[in-house]
Design a protein around this motif. Structure first.
Motif, PDB file in Angstrom:
ATOM      1  N   HIS A  29      -9.015 144.583 -41.799  1.00 48.16           N
ATOM      2  CA  HIS A  29      -9.211 146.045 -41.725  1.00 48.16           C
ATOM      3  C   HIS A  29      -8.681 146.697 -41.892  1.00 48.16           C
ATOM      4  O   HIS A  29      -8.794 148.082 -40.520  1.00 48.16           O
ATOM      5  CB  HIS A  29      -7.720 144.689 -40.861  1.00 48.16           C
ATOM      6  N   GLU A  30      -8.515 146.739 -43.098  1.00 41.54           N
ATOM      7  CA  GLU A  30      -8.081 148.656 -43.714  1.00 41.54           C
ATOM      8  C   GLU A  30      -9.886 149.690 -43.682  1.00 41.54           C
ATOM      9  O   GLU A  30      -9.876 150.676 -43.246  1.00 41.54           O
ATOM     10  CB  GLU A  30      -7.674 148.450 -45.292  1.00 41.54           C
ATOM     11  N   ASN A  31     -11.302 148.098 -43.925  1.00 39.09           N
ATOM     12  CA  ASN A  31     -11.836 149.355 -43.583  1.00 39.09           C
ATOM     13  C   ASN A  31     -12.140 149.749 -42.640  1.00 39.09           C
ATOM     14  O   ASN A  31     -13.151 150.588 -42.340  1.00 39.09           O
ATOM     15  CB  ASN A  31     -12.805 148.636 -44.637  1.00 39.09           C
ATOM     16  N   LEU A  46       0.842 148.171 -38.599  1.00 39.53           N
ATOM     17  CA  LEU A  46       0.771 149.216 -39.135  1.00 39.53           C
ATOM     18  C   LEU A  46       2.359 150.286 -39.380  1.00 39.53           C
ATOM     19  O   LEU A  46       2.079 151.301 -40.016  1.00 39.53           O
ATOM     20  CB  LEU A  46      -0.178 150.454 -38.540  1.00 39.53           C
ATOM     21  N   GLN A  73      -5.656 141.433 -43.030  1.00 42.56           N
ATOM     22  CA  GLN A  73      -5.353 142.696 -43.343  1.00 42.56           C
ATOM     23  C   GLN A  73      -6.183 143.948 -44.036  1.00 42.56           C
ATOM     24  O   GLN A  73      -6.449 144.656 -44.136  1.00 42.56           O
ATOM     25  CB  GLN A  73      -3.812 143.076 -43.797  1.00 42.56           C
ATOM     26  N   PHE A  74      -6.093 144.010 -45.137  1.00 42.13           N
ATOM     27  CA  PHE A  74      -6.967 144.307 -46.841  1.00 42.13           C
ATOM     28  C   PHE A  74      -7.381 143.077 -46.896  1.00 42.13           C
ATOM     29  O   PHE A  74      -7.063 142.216 -47.643  1.00 42.13           O
ATOM     30  CB  PHE A  74      -6.169 144.348 -47.681  1.00 42.13           C
ATOM     31  N   PRO A  75      -8.952 143.285 -47.735  1.00 43.21           N
ATOM     32  CA  PRO A  75      -9.800 145.125 -47.479  1.00 43.21           C
ATOM     33  C   PRO A  75     -10.472 145.086 -45.369  1.00 43.21           C
ATOM     34  O   PRO A  75     -10.463 145.969 -45.614  1.00 43.21           O
ATOM     35  CB  PRO A  75     -10.645 145.158 -48.337  1.00 43.21           C
ATOM     36  N   TYR A 109      -7.309 156.027 -45.980  1.00 47.34           N
ATOM     37  CA  TYR A 109      -7.273 154.897 -46.569  1.00 47.34           C
ATOM     38  C   TYR A 109      -5.791 154.041 -46.891  1.00 47.34           C
ATOM     39  O   TYR A 109      -5.017 154.726 -47.961  1.00 47.34           O
ATOM     40  CB  TYR A 109      -8.159 154.553 -47.348  1.00 47.34           C
ATOM     41  N   GLY A 110      -5.651 152.701 -46.476  1.00 45.66           N
ATOM     42  CA  GLY A 110      -4.390 152.278 -47.480  1.00 45.66           C
ATOM     43  C   GLY A 110      -2.885 152.115 -45.937  1.00 45.66           C
ATOM     44  O   GLY A 110      -2.583 151.451 -46.790  1.00 45.66           O
ATOM     45  N   LYS A 111      -3.138 152.357 -45.256  1.00 45.92           N
ATOM     46  CA  LYS A 111      -2.025 153.001 -44.538  1.00 45.92           C
ATOM     47  C   LYS A 111      -1.601 151.772 -43.839  1.00 45.92           C
ATOM     48  O   LYS A 111      -0.592 151.402 -43.267  1.00 45.92           O
ATOM     49  CB  LYS A 111      -2.803 154.217 -43.086  1.00 45.92           C
ATOM     50  N   LEU A 112      -2.739 150.959 -43.871  1.00 42.65           N
ATOM     51  CA  LEU A 112      -2.273 149.388 -42.916  1.00 42.65           C
ATOM     52  C   LEU A 112      -1.753 148.810 -43.846  1.00 42.65           C
ATOM     53  O   LEU A 112      -0.928 147.419 -43.972  1.00 42.65           O
ATOM     54  CB  LEU A 112      -3.966 148.635 -41.811  1.00 42.65           C
ATOM     55  N   SER A 113      -2.541 149.142 -45.031  1.00 42.29           N
ATOM     56  CA  SER A 113      -2.044 147.331 -46.156  1.00 42.29           C
ATOM     57  C   SER A 113      -0.467 148.231 -47.267  1.00 42.29           C
ATOM     58  O   SER A 113       0.125 147.248 -47.402  1.00 42.29           O
ATOM     59  CB  SER A 113      -3.618 147.274 -47.186  1.00 42.29           C
TER      60      SER A 113
END
Length: 464
Positions: A244-246, A9, A240-242, A153-157
């Motif tokens: 975990h982002e979701n 993160l 990681q995406f999508p 949305y998008g902070k992890l990826s």
């Protein structure tokens, strides 16, 4: 030195302190069980097995949750292809998974929830999202998550919504308001079997007959078992995406709290520079690999590479791992010791081992310490150092077999016959019949037995 963990993160290594003193709560995305596990799955489960082992070695109590996805399109299709119920398929695959990972010494998680056991909790979560304006039901009956209404949305990826939208090639369909929106509840189709359907009305919800989407499963299971915020969330880099982002969008959209404080992702297993996967057809099942290599060799192979680094699979690397593991067991065999689980962390070897593991679970540095210890044992024959080697190995799930048993496993010649030939060779050497002595060594080597001479006598190992 304090434990430091790479946090996906923040994209940085951070000092780790659990939110509850002395207790670590960790959730890891587990298997979708429609087929046998391959070595890539083993790498993921091994990575987090080491994480939870080291946390325990560091004095923490660990509540480790690793889920089982037992309902999804692949599972439904496989059950239909085989002409069996979904439950029959998933029960069979759970048993197979446990057999394979038990063989590798991967410890069972504290809690192993199955998705189908948490449908009511998933529906409650979907309802919360709908009330907050983050979910909507389309004309098709599906309930979707409205990605653009979640600010984070998008902070992890690390991708912005505009970047994600630019890469999105799928047209708006099935009543989605935006191509990035994802399904929370899939309306049932007439072609799907009855055991793939749940009636939301049974739990007081108006979403109709259907089944949960993949992403909502983990949000519901993790929060139900560990709370709305927990310490570590793990899984493969491909999640990681999508996925975990979701999960973040769902869980944090509903609770308003951070889902996990640390996000940890392991690297891929690669074959010929391609990710190992079932879709590419370049995978090796765990049980196929275990027909060629003993389980501890496979474990050692997986641990020698740092968990975040891509792992190259090859027979050459497995053979090298087997040779290295035999070196460690040979050292233990030289200095027999009683079991010892108490580690003096002030010992220079133990301190180096701890420093390596405390820096983002650095198994390559820890393994290097094991080899240095083995070299010192070979020189000194110290039982105390052998006890330390065994105890440090236990932190990684290694070196707990009786050394001689490990080194001699797989022999195709009886121990009595080997002993007779060793005695005959000793007599030949005493009579200066070196040709006969060499002949016996060569004969045994051809039968998979290698002799090792030392000042204390001759021992043997099986060539695996």
């Amino acid at each position: 030195m304090s434990l430091r963990i790479h946090n996906t993160l923040s994209r940085a290594i951070e000092t780790f302190v659990p939110s509850e003193p002395g207790h670590v709560r960790m959730y890891v995305c587990g298997m979708t069980i429609y087929d046998l596990c391959h070595i890539g799955h083993a790498r993921m489960m091994m990575a987090f097995d080491v994480v939870q082992r080291w946390l325990k070695c560091s004095g923490y109590r660990v509540t480790y949750v690793r889920n089982i996805t037992d309902i999804d399109d692949k599972i439904i299709n496989r059950a239909l292809d085989r002409g069996i119920t979904i439950r029959a398929l998933t029960d069979e695959m759970v048993v197979a998974m446990h057999q394979d990972i038990d063989a590798l010494g991967i410890e069972r998680p504290t809690i192993e929830p199955r998705a189908t056991e948490y449908v009511p909790q998933m529906l409650d979560l979907i309802s919360q999202l709908q009330k907050k304006g983050l979910a909507y039901q389309s004309d098709s009956g599906d309930v979707n998550y409205s990605v653009r209404k979640f600010p984070g949305y998008g902070k992890l990826s690390g991708k912005s919504l505009d970047e994600l939208r630019a890469g999105e090639r799928v047209a708006v369909q099935d009543g989605k308001e935006d191509p990035l929106d994802f399904v929370l509840w899939k309306a049932a189709k007439s072609t799907e079997p009855e055991d793939a359907k749940w009636d939301a009305a049974q739990w007081g919800h108006s979403f109709g007959i259907g089944r949960p989407g993949w992403h909502i499963e983990c949000s519901a299971m993790s929060c139900q078992t560990l709370g709305e915020t927990f310490d570590i969330h793990g899984g493969g880099a491909d999640l990681q995406f999508p996925h975990h982002e979701n999960e973040i969008a769902q869980s944090e959209g509903a609770s308003g709290k951070p889902l996990a404080r640390f996000w940890v992702h392991n690297g891929f297993v690669r074959v010929d520079n391609e990710k190992m996967s079932k879709s590419l057809g370049n995978f090796f099942t765990i049980r196929d690999v275990l027909t060629q290599y003993d389980a501890e060799t496979v474990r050692f192979f997986l641990l020698r590479t740092h968990y975040r680094t891509a792992l190259n699979y090859s027979d050459a690397h497995l053979n090298d791992a087997r040779s290295g593991l035999k070196r460690l067991y040979t050292a233990l065999d030289l200095a027999p010791t009683t079991d010892s689980s108490v580690i003096d962390w002030s010992n220079p070897y133990a301190a180096r081992f701890k420093a390596g593991m405390d820096e983002d679970f650095g198994t390559p540095e820890a393994v290097a310490v094991l080899f240095d210890l083995a070299s010192e044992i070979n020189r000194t024959k110290s039982p105390e150092l052998a006890a330390l080697l065994k105890s440090l190995g236990a932190c990684l799930g290694l070196l707990q077999q009786e050394p001689k048993s490990y080194l001699q496993a797989g022999a195709t010649v009886s121990e009595d016959r080997i002993a007779e030939l060793i005695a005959e060779r000793a007599a030949a050497k005493a009579a200066k019949d070196f040709a006969r002595a060499d002949g016996i060594r060569k004969q045994l080597l051809e039968e998979g037995i290698v002799l090792k001479d030392s000042p204390t006598g001759t021992t043997w190992e099986a060539v695996q």
